[in-house]
Scaffold this motif. Structure first.
Motif, short mmCIF file in Angstrom:
data_model
loop_
_atom_site.label_atom_id
_atom_site.label_comp_id
_atom_site.label_asym_id
_atom_site.label_seq_id
_atom_site.Cartn_x
_atom_site.Cartn_y
_atom_site.Cartn_z
N SER A 38 0.85 -1.18 0.00
CA SER A 38 0.00 0.00 0.00
C SER A 38 0.89 1.24 0.00
O SER A 38 2.04 1.17 0.43
N THR A 39 0.35 2.33 -0.46
CA THR A 39 1.14 3.57 -0.44
C THR A 39 1.11 4.27 0.91
O THR A 39 2.01 5.02 1.24
N LYS A 40 0.07 4.00 1.71
CA LYS A 40 -0.06 4.69 3.00
C LYS A 40 -0.36 3.76 4.18
O LYS A 40 -0.18 4.16 5.32
N PHE A 41 -0.86 2.57 3.93
CA PHE A 41 -1.39 1.78 5.03
C PHE A 41 -0.58 0.50 5.27
O PHE A 41 0.63 0.58 5.44
N HIS A 42 -1.23 -0.64 5.26
CA HIS A 42 -0.57 -1.88 5.67
C HIS A 42 0.60 -2.28 4.76
O HIS A 42 0.54 -2.11 3.56
N LEU A 43 1.64 -2.77 5.40
CA LEU A 43 2.83 -3.29 4.71
C LEU A 43 3.39 -2.27 3.71
O LEU A 43 3.79 -2.62 2.60
N ASN A 44 3.45 -1.05 4.15
CA ASN A 44 3.97 0.04 3.33
C ASN A 44 5.49 0.11 3.45
O ASN A 44 6.04 1.00 4.09
N PHE A 45 6.16 -0.87 2.86
CA PHE A 45 7.62 -0.92 2.85
C PHE A 45 8.05 -1.81 1.69
O PHE A 45 7.23 -2.58 1.17
N PRO A 46 9.30 -1.71 1.26
CA PRO A 46 9.76 -2.55 0.14
C PRO A 46 9.54 -4.04 0.45
O PRO A 46 9.92 -4.52 1.52
N GLY A 47 8.89 -4.72 -0.47
CA GLY A 47 8.60 -6.14 -0.31
C GLY A 47 7.26 -6.41 0.36
O GLY A 47 6.86 -7.55 0.53
N GLY A 48 6.55 -5.35 0.73
CA GLY A 48 5.27 -5.51 1.42
C GLY A 48 4.22 -6.24 0.60
O GLY A 48 3.43 -7.02 1.15
N LEU A 49 4.19 -6.01 -0.70
CA LEU A 49 3.21 -6.69 -1.56
C LEU A 49 3.48 -8.19 -1.59
O LEU A 49 2.57 -9.00 -1.47
N MET A 50 4.74 -8.55 -1.73
CA MET A 50 5.11 -9.97 -1.71
C MET A 50 4.74 -10.59 -0.36
O MET A 50 4.18 -11.68 -0.31
N LEU A 51 5.06 -9.89 0.72
CA LEU A 51 4.76 -10.40 2.06
C LEU A 51 3.26 -10.57 2.25
O LEU A 51 2.80 -11.56 2.82
N HIS A 52 2.49 -9.62 1.77
CA HIS A 52 1.02 -9.73 1.85
C HIS A 52 0.54 -11.00 1.14
O HIS A 52 -0.24 -11.78 1.69
N SER A 53 1.01 -11.20 -0.08
CA SER A 53 0.61 -12.38 -0.84
C SER A 53 1.07 -13.67 -0.16
O SER A 53 0.35 -14.67 -0.16
N TRP A 54 2.26 -13.63 0.41
CA TRP A 54 2.80 -14.78 1.14
C TRP A 54 1.90 -15.11 2.34
O TRP A 54 1.57 -16.27 2.60
N ASN A 55 1.48 -14.07 3.06
CA ASN A 55 0.59 -14.27 4.21
C ASN A 55 -0.75 -14.84 3.78
O ASN A 55 -1.30 -15.73 4.45
N VAL A 56 -1.28 -14.35 2.67
CA VAL A 56 -2.56 -14.86 2.16
C VAL A 56 -2.42 -16.34 1.81
O VAL A 56 -3.28 -17.15 2.14
N CYS A 57 -1.32 -16.70 1.17
CA CYS A 57 -1.10 -18.09 0.78
C CYS A 57 -1.01 -19.00 2.02
O CYS A 57 -1.65 -20.05 2.06
N ASN A 58 -0.24 -18.59 3.00
CA ASN A 58 -0.12 -19.41 4.21
C ASN A 58 -1.47 -19.58 4.89
O ASN A 58 -1.80 -20.68 5.36
N THR A 59 -2.25 -18.53 4.94
CA THR A 59 -3.58 -18.61 5.55
C THR A 59 -4.48 -19.53 4.74
O THR A 59 -5.20 -20.36 5.31
N ALA A 60 -4.46 -19.40 3.43
CA ALA A 60 -5.30 -20.24 2.57
C ALA A 60 -4.94 -21.72 2.72
O ALA A 60 -5.82 -22.58 2.77
N LEU A 61 -3.65 -22.02 2.80
CA LEU A 61 -3.23 -23.41 2.95
C LEU A 61 -3.63 -23.96 4.32
O LEU A 61 -4.03 -25.13 4.44
N MET A 62 -3.57 -23.13 5.36
CA MET A 62 -4.01 -23.57 6.69
C MET A 62 -5.52 -23.80 6.71
O MET A 62 -6.00 -24.78 7.29
N LEU A 63 -6.27 -22.91 6.05
CA LEU A 63 -7.72 -23.10 5.97
C LEU A 63 -8.07 -24.39 5.23
O LEU A 63 -8.99 -25.11 5.62
N ARG A 64 -7.33 -24.68 4.16
CA ARG A 64 -7.55 -25.92 3.43
C ARG A 64 -7.35 -27.12 4.34
O ARG A 64 -8.16 -28.04 4.36
N GLN A 65 -6.27 -27.10 5.11
CA GLN A 65 -5.99 -28.20 6.04
C GLN A 65 -7.13 -28.39 7.03
O GLN A 65 -7.56 -29.51 7.28
N GLN A 66 -7.60 -27.30 7.59
CA GLN A 66 -8.68 -27.38 8.57
C GLN A 66 -9.97 -27.88 7.93
O GLN A 66 -10.71 -28.68 8.53
#
Length: 90
Positions: A38-66
């Protein structure tokens, strides 16, 4: 961030989908791995977009397991490769 980038790329390649290497090269060329989420909000730092997507993936895989613990018959409808691609590249 370099470790997350390495794992991110390895996960995408692990799907075995044709052309994934070209997709990764495009992400690199477009600056995906160094862009903020984001330009002003969450994960507003270099690599933040990748980290956001990484977090989404980890959450999605955990939800699948459950979900599979509750309903094992859903496994064929929840392919890991599709979850990885959809969540990392959303």
């Amino acid at each position: 961030m370099e470790n997350i980038k390495k794992q991110f790329i390895e996960l995408l390649l692990s799907t075995g989908r044709e052309g994934m290497d070209k997709g990764i090269n495009s992400l690199e060329r477009l600056g995906f791995f160094t862009a903020p989420a984001s330009t002003k909000f969450h994960l507003n730092f270099p690599g933040g977009l990748m980290l956001h997507s990484w977090n989404v993936c980890n959450t999605a895989l955990m939800l699948r397991q459950q979900m599979l613990l509750m309903k094992p018959d859903l496994e064929a409808k929840l392919p890991v490769n599709s979850i990885i691609i959809a969540s990392l590249l959303h």
